[in-house]
Enzyme design. Sequence first.
Site, PDB file in Angstrom:
ATOM      1  CB  CYS A 192      -5.707  -4.614  15.311  1.00 35.52           C
ATOM      2  SG  CYS A 192      -4.786  -5.936  16.081  1.00 35.52           S
ATOM      3  CG  HIS A 193      -7.627  -9.094  17.255  1.00 32.35           C
ATOM      4  ND1 HIS A 193      -6.270  -8.626  17.249  1.00 32.35           N
ATOM      5  CD2 HIS A 193      -7.608 -10.370  17.109  1.00 32.35           C
ATOM      6  CE1 HIS A 193      -5.551  -9.604  17.127  1.00 32.35           C
ATOM      7  NE2 HIS A 193      -6.235 -11.077  16.748  1.00 32.35           N
TER       8      HIS A 193
END
Length: 184
Positions: free
Chosen positions: A116-117
């Site tokens: 994800c991030h």
Amino acid sequence: MSIFGSDALKGKTIAIIATDGFEQSELEKPKKYLEDEGAKTHIISLKSGSIKGWDQKDWGDKVDVDKVIGEVKVADYDALVLPGGQMNPDVLRTKPEVVSFVKEFVASGKPVAAICHGPWVLVEADVVQDKQITSWPSLQTDVKNAGGRWVDETVVVDGNLITSRNPQDIPNFNEKIKEALVGK
């Protein structure tokens, strides 16, 4: 061994670096999977005690911290997992001790998995140059600006980097971490 897993990762110790605001599922599901496969996991953070997750649209559960970043060495771990969530990696990438640990871990050749991030920390550690990376779509410009090649795929393995996009990709992400630890 769990009744749901195996001993495939017995004897392996996995570092999971996170702080407040980690995406709940992106820490808890890989942690559970790796432990079910026989690995030991350590939650490593900026402070002792516990850290609080983010569960989609609101604060989630707390997770106990096993070690503080200043207490750990790359040599003590077989792999590193960097969960996402927007807040978690944004804070972690501003901490020199975290960035240094991640950079050293990548240089060691051991598996480094970010979802994800989470790849924001890889960008900050300057380890994505000439690497194919996936992530949450909003990071693609950051990856490209750091010299990486961003792709929209469920999971990408390039050398010892394993990256994935979002919580829906966790099963494939987990499998690639296991493969990297046991060989294909």
